[in-house]
Design a protein around this motif. Structure first.
Motif, PDB file in Angstrom:
ATOM      1  N   GLY A 183     -37.305  70.466  90.481  1.00 52.41           N
ATOM      2  CA  GLY A 183     -37.895  69.191  90.072  1.00 52.41           C
ATOM      3  C   GLY A 183     -37.582  68.090  91.065  1.00 52.41           C
ATOM      4  O   GLY A 183     -37.681  68.283  92.270  1.00 52.41           O
ATOM      5  N   ILE A 184     -37.196  66.947  90.557  1.00 54.50           N
ATOM      6  CA  ILE A 184     -36.813  65.832  91.416  1.00 54.50           C
ATOM      7  C   ILE A 184     -35.467  66.161  92.051  1.00 54.50           C
ATOM      8  O   ILE A 184     -34.587  66.723  91.414  1.00 54.50           O
ATOM      9  CB  ILE A 184     -36.706  64.540  90.589  1.00 54.50           C
ATOM     10  N   GLU A 185     -35.329  65.812  93.317  1.00 53.36           N
ATOM     11  CA  GLU A 185     -34.103  66.174  94.027  1.00 53.36           C
ATOM     12  C   GLU A 185     -32.941  65.313  93.552  1.00 53.36           C
ATOM     13  O   GLU A 185     -32.677  64.234  94.052  1.00 53.36           O
ATOM     14  CB  GLU A 185     -34.277  66.025  95.538  1.00 53.36           C
ATOM     15  N   ILE A 186     -32.251  65.802  92.521  1.00 54.98           N
ATOM     16  CA  ILE A 186     -31.078  65.118  92.009  1.00 54.98           C
ATOM     17  C   ILE A 186     -29.903  66.084  92.086  1.00 54.98           C
ATOM     18  O   ILE A 186     -30.089  67.297  92.058  1.00 54.98           O
ATOM     19  CB  ILE A 186     -31.277  64.651  90.543  1.00 54.98           C
ATOM     20  N   PRO A 187     -28.702  65.540  92.183  1.00 52.17           N
ATOM     21  CA  PRO A 187     -27.536  66.409  92.406  1.00 52.17           C
ATOM     22  C   PRO A 187     -27.381  67.533  91.382  1.00 52.17           C
ATOM     23  O   PRO A 187     -26.918  68.612  91.728  1.00 52.17           O
ATOM     24  CB  PRO A 187     -26.372  65.425  92.331  1.00 52.17           C
ATOM     25  N   VAL A 188     -27.800  67.290  90.130  1.00 53.69           N
ATOM     26  CA  VAL A 188     -27.656  68.350  89.127  1.00 53.69           C
ATOM     27  C   VAL A 188     -28.338  69.631  89.595  1.00 53.69           C
ATOM     28  O   VAL A 188     -27.851  70.738  89.362  1.00 53.69           O
ATOM     29  CB  VAL A 188     -28.293  67.916  87.793  1.00 53.69           C
ATOM     30  N   LEU A 189     -29.466  69.481  90.254  1.00 51.74           N
ATOM     31  CA  LEU A 189     -30.225  70.663  90.649  1.00 51.74           C
ATOM     32  C   LEU A 189     -29.564  71.425  91.788  1.00 51.74           C
ATOM     33  O   LEU A 189     -29.846  72.598  92.001  1.00 51.74           O
ATOM     34  CB  LEU A 189     -31.657  70.277  91.026  1.00 51.74           C
ATOM     35  N   GLU A 235     -29.580  75.449  92.753  1.00 55.46           N
ATOM     36  CA  GLU A 235     -29.971  75.990  94.053  1.00 55.46           C
ATOM     37  C   GLU A 235     -28.809  76.724  94.706  1.00 55.46           C
ATOM     38  O   GLU A 235     -28.972  77.827  95.243  1.00 55.46           O
ATOM     39  CB  GLU A 235     -30.473  74.860  94.975  1.00 55.46           C
ATOM     40  N   GLY A 236     -27.629  76.106  94.627  1.00 54.83           N
ATOM     41  CA  GLY A 236     -26.453  76.719  95.256  1.00 54.83           C
ATOM     42  C   GLY A 236     -26.123  78.068  94.630  1.00 54.83           C
ATOM     43  O   GLY A 236     -25.873  79.055  95.325  1.00 54.83           O
ATOM     44  N   LYS A 256     -20.113  75.435  93.342  1.00 53.51           N
ATOM     45  CA  LYS A 256     -20.803  74.437  92.540  1.00 53.51           C
ATOM     46  C   LYS A 256     -21.059  73.230  93.431  1.00 53.51           C
ATOM     47  O   LYS A 256     -20.156  72.467  93.742  1.00 53.51           O
ATOM     48  CB  LYS A 256     -19.907  74.049  91.359  1.00 53.51           C
ATOM     49  N   ALA A 257     -22.306  73.074  93.849  1.00 55.83           N
ATOM     50  CA  ALA A 257     -22.630  71.986  94.776  1.00 55.83           C
ATOM     51  C   ALA A 257     -22.970  70.728  94.001  1.00 55.83           C
ATOM     52  O   ALA A 257     -23.763  70.758  93.072  1.00 55.83           O
ATOM     53  CB  ALA A 257     -23.810  72.388  95.658  1.00 55.83           C
ATOM     54  N   GLU A 262     -24.161  67.041 100.939  1.00 54.99           N
ATOM     55  CA  GLU A 262     -23.296  67.661 101.938  1.00 54.99           C
ATOM     56  C   GLU A 262     -22.929  69.094 101.528  1.00 54.99           C
ATOM     57  O   GLU A 262     -22.979  70.030 102.320  1.00 54.99           O
ATOM     58  CB  GLU A 262     -22.038  66.804 102.020  1.00 54.99           C
ATOM     59  N   GLN A 263     -22.590  69.231 100.232  1.00 54.08           N
ATOM     60  CA  GLN A 263     -22.162  70.543  99.754  1.00 54.08           C
ATOM     61  C   GLN A 263     -23.318  71.530  99.732  1.00 54.08           C
ATOM     62  O   GLN A 263     -23.159  72.694 100.098  1.00 54.08           O
ATOM     63  CB  GLN A 263     -21.556  70.398  98.354  1.00 54.08           C
ATOM     64  N   ILE A 264     -24.494  71.071  99.326  1.00 52.80           N
ATOM     65  CA  ILE A 264     -25.612  72.015  99.283  1.00 52.80           C
ATOM     66  C   ILE A 264     -25.998  72.415 100.707  1.00 52.80           C
ATOM     67  O   ILE A 264     -26.362  73.563 100.966  1.00 52.80           O
ATOM     68  CB  ILE A 264     -26.823  71.449  98.486  1.00 52.80           C
TER      69      ILE A 264
END
Lengths: 344, 439
Positions: B190-196, B200-201, B409-410, B414-416
């Motif tokens: 969806g929208i690129e928010i940190p939860v996603l 993905e990670g 858990k990204a 930076e982490q992703i």
């Protein structure tokens, strides 16, 4: 003359009252048929909206942004323009307020930021209309989408809150509009909306500019013949309208707890521009009428919560009933507008 | 003539906006809400089980603007709350939210009434409102699903380890692709928010793990590329469709959707692709998210990564009823049954929780005569994937539960990026351990 003026006020008032009654009755039938008690439901609606001080605070705070966007629509309608661009302007008003308050931490400058953004975003449609003859319905619809996605980009990108991924930067505490009542959502924003409505009224009926606006709204050609520049009038109506919607966006983020920011999907500033059209129609495109119709809409909104909690009516049903009431109430104003458009 | 056309147009626009103004916030169509039918018959009767249950006998759920009938979050919260209400003899009050500005008054009015043992807020969007009302009513207990409020004694935050569930989705996708000799899988978000990034990670981790597993099993080197698209929306299925079509065009063999309603477009795209190939069942497959979505398109959806909001809500109510309340974070992972890949039984439970008319319509749409036929078709879908793959996914699950394998858990860009650049799953695991230490 005086009696005439009185009937000028009484007639629409009476029409609106009858319309409300019709809407309420139809809504009651729908409720009854669906198996809910209309008496209980309406009692809850009234109790929730005006039955307590907190209810009033909810009603008035819900009325605030839609009074302002209603003014946007009204002033353009008075000028013969069908401006539905309030929606997009609200977004930029809110964004400008966030940027300005984060730069200066001052509520006045935040409001000024909203006003400037409102004016700037109103101009494209105004200039296209005046110089290229682009119909404002088309241009404002399109501009609303441009505004939506541009604002979404800003909300998710440059303005995103590093500490809370779900919203933008917050309006700093020193730049927030003070609450009029502790533990409520009613802030100074409501007073600002009322003042804005009174100023709009004053401009429309007690200044030369207002006369020019209304004259070119009644009949553009005749106004021109009478020495009025309708282009000027149209641009002014867009600008004043932009100021109102810009303020709506700014006051919404500066005055509404708890977040004092734009949420990620912009859902907390979405829809006020469209709601404003209904508010303006019900208020007969008259600034003072808009105050009352805005409060009426606000009361419906505030009462919705209680209809669910107290009367157990599901939100879908609440929306249906409120939709019926709104449509019924808007019919007289809509009819006036249609007559006017067809006559032209 | 011209004028009347314009007039008509204006009337149309007006009528639309007036109607819209009456129902802003109701973009999602909702299936008819069933009113809570669990009467509080014997609330104070069964209070003998635990020590100090001075219960008021009612709980309340506040839904976010998605509302009931979203076949996802809100419906699952209802499932959990209604089950808890039934099991513990509580009354259940449901409150929907028309717009975001309703959250605060909804919560406040419920708290003010003082009638509820627990008020459950569904969705991270209510975080700020819950924080504020929790401060105003320190004696009222709250639970928030997906919101992060770690430091209030009267609030429990129900969170999920989506990274763990997504790792299973990734392992499944990676092994299906490798087994068919393909080298690409996709994920539509969806929208690129940190939860996603968590999703993905985890997905990427699972795919790398699958590569390794496949090499050990067959001795063949595979390198699976992950095509990923952030669509910028959670509501527009057309965007999901376009994104999935592009990924299929590039050769994606399994597509995981993490995009709410946008994902429905992903399912459509995969389904149409199958039809164009003259196939009734995948591969290529789609993987659903949040709830057991398999029933939406049997043959197309191989499994779903479930976020068991119902389990979380139930646990929160249980804490209150049993007098074991503890504010703070409650993070549910594979081990707690909070996330996981859907089984046939999960899909059955989900399907059976739907209103009758919705079920009937769905069966008609699929051209099936009975539920059994649907479930048979779902079984058959799963048979398209060899047993050893399912076993491998289960093996990964057991290893994650036992703690032998840690899924990264990204939380931020930076982490992703670090995960995207990692070459092996072991490398990702190192990252996971590093991040866990620093946090």
């Amino acid at each position: 003359m005086k009696a005439d003026k009185l009937s000028n006020i009484m007639k629409p008032l009476l029409e609106s009252l009858i319309a409300i009654i019709i809407g309420v009755v139809i809504g009651a039938v729908v409720l009854k048929v669906s198996g809910y008690s209309p008496v209980e439901a309406y009692a809850a609606l009234v109790k929730g909206a005006v039955g307590s001080i907190y209810g009033w605070s909810m009603t008035l705070s819900s009325a605030t942004p839609i009074i302002l966007t209603g003014l946007t629509f009204a002033i353009s309608a008075r000028t013969g323009i069908f401006n539905i661009g309030a929606e997009g302007t609200v977004y930029f008003g809110a964004i400008a307020a966030i940027v300005f308050t984060n730069m200066f931490a001052n509520p006045v400058l935040g409001l000024i930021g909203g006003i400037i953004a409102g004016i700037l975003w109103a101009l494209p449609a105004a200039l296209l209309k005046v110089y290229r003859g682009v119909h404002e319905v088309i241009s404002t619809i399109m501009l609303n989408w441009i505004a939506f996605y541009t604002a979404l980009y800003l909300v998710l990108g440059p303005l995103a809150n590093p500490n809370d991924p779900n919203k933008t930067l917050e309006v700093p505490a020193s730049a927030r509009l003070p609450l009029l009542m502790k533990g409520s959502e009613l802030s100074l924003a409501f007073i600002i909306a009322i003042v804005a409505a009174v100023i709009t009224y004053y401009i429309l009926w007690h200044t030369v500019l207002g006369f020019e606006l209304r004259a070119s709204g009644y009949n553009e050609r005749a106004a021109q013949y009478g020495g009025i520049n309708p282009k000027r009038a149209i641009i002014w109506s867009f600008v004043i309208g932009g100021i109102m919607s810009g303020l709506a966006g700014a006051t919404e983020v500066m005055g509404r707890p708890p977040s004092y920011a734009i949420s990620q999907g912009m859902a907390n500033i979405y829809g006020y521009g469209f709601d404003g059209i209904g508010v303006s129609l019900v208020g007969r495109n008259h600034p003072i009428g808009i105050i009352f119709s805005g409060i009426f809409f606000g009361a419906l909104k505030a009462g919705a919560t209680y209809m669910q909690i107290d009367a157990g009516v599901p939100l879908e049903m609440v929306k249906v009933v409120q939709g019926i009431i709104v449509v019924a109430v808007a019919v007289p104003g809509l009819w006036d507008l249609v007559k006017k458009v067809v006559r032209r | 003539m011209k004028r009347s056309v314009l007039a008509l147009f204006l009337i149309g626009v007006l009528a639309f906006s007036v109607v819209a103004s009456g129902c802003i916030g109701g973009e999602k169509t909702t299936t008819p809400t069933q009113t809570p039918s669990s009467p509080a018959t014997s609330s104070p009767a069964q209070t003998t089980t635990e020590e100090k249950p001075k219960l008021k006998g009612a709980i309340a759920v506040v839904y976010d603007i998605g509302g009931r009938g979203d076949l996802s979050f809100n419906d699952m919260a209802y499932m959990g709350a209604s089950k808890a209400a039934k099991d513990f003899g509580l009354e259940l009050k449901e409150v929907q939210s028309k717009s975001e500005s309703d959250y605060l008054p909804n919560l406040r009015l419920l708290a003010q009434s003082g009638k509820y043992d627990l008020i459950i807020a569904v969705g991270f969007m209510m975080t700020d409102a819950v924080k504020q009302v929790a401060d105003e009513f320190p004696n009222q207990k709250f639970a928030i699903v997906d919101g992060f409020i770690p430091d209030k004694p009267n609030v429990v935050s129900i969170l999920f380890k989506e990274n763990e569930g997504s790792a299973l989705a990734g392992a499944l996708a990676g092994l299906i692709a490798a087994n068919d000799g393909k080298d690409k899988v996709g994920i539509v978000l969806g929208i690129e928010i940190p939860v996603l990034y968590k999703f993905e990670g985890g997905y990427r981790f699972g795919i790398k793990w699958a590569e390794d597993y496949y090499k050990k099993k067959t001795g063949k080197d595979v390198n699976i590329e992950v095509l990923y698209t952030y669509t910028g929306s959670f509501t527009d299925p057309a965007k999901g469709k376009t994104a999935a079509q592009a990924q299929l065009g590039q050769g994606a063999w399994v597509i995981y959707q993490v995009a709410g309603a946008v994902g429905l477009g992903v399912f459509d795209a995969v389904s149409e692709y199958l039809k164009s190939q003259g196939k009734e069942m995948g591969p290529p497959f789609a993987i659903g998210v949040d709830s057991a979505q398999d029933w939406i398109k049997p043959g197309v959806i191989i499994a779903s990564m479930m976020k068991r909001v119902d389990v979380g809500v139930y646990k929160a109510v249980e804490m209150v009823v049993k007098g074991k309340w503890k504010g703070g974070i409650m993070e549910l992972g594979l081990a707690d049954g909070g996330v996981g890949l859907s089984t046939i039984d999960d899909v059955k439970a989900m399907f059976n929780s739907l209103p009758e008319d919705v079920k009937k319509k769905k069966l008609e749409e699929l051209g099936l005569k009975s539920e059994d036929e649907l479930f048979a078709k779902l079984e058959q879908t799963r048979k398209q994937v060899p047993d050893w793959i399912w076993q491998a996914v289960d093996e990964l699950k057991q290893k994650i539960i036992s703690g032998e394998i840690v899924v990264p858990k990204a939380f931020n860009k930076e982490q992703i990026e670090a995960i995207r650049n990692a070459k092996t799953w072991q490398e990702m695991e190192e990252l996971a351990k590093k991040w866990e230490k620093s946090s």
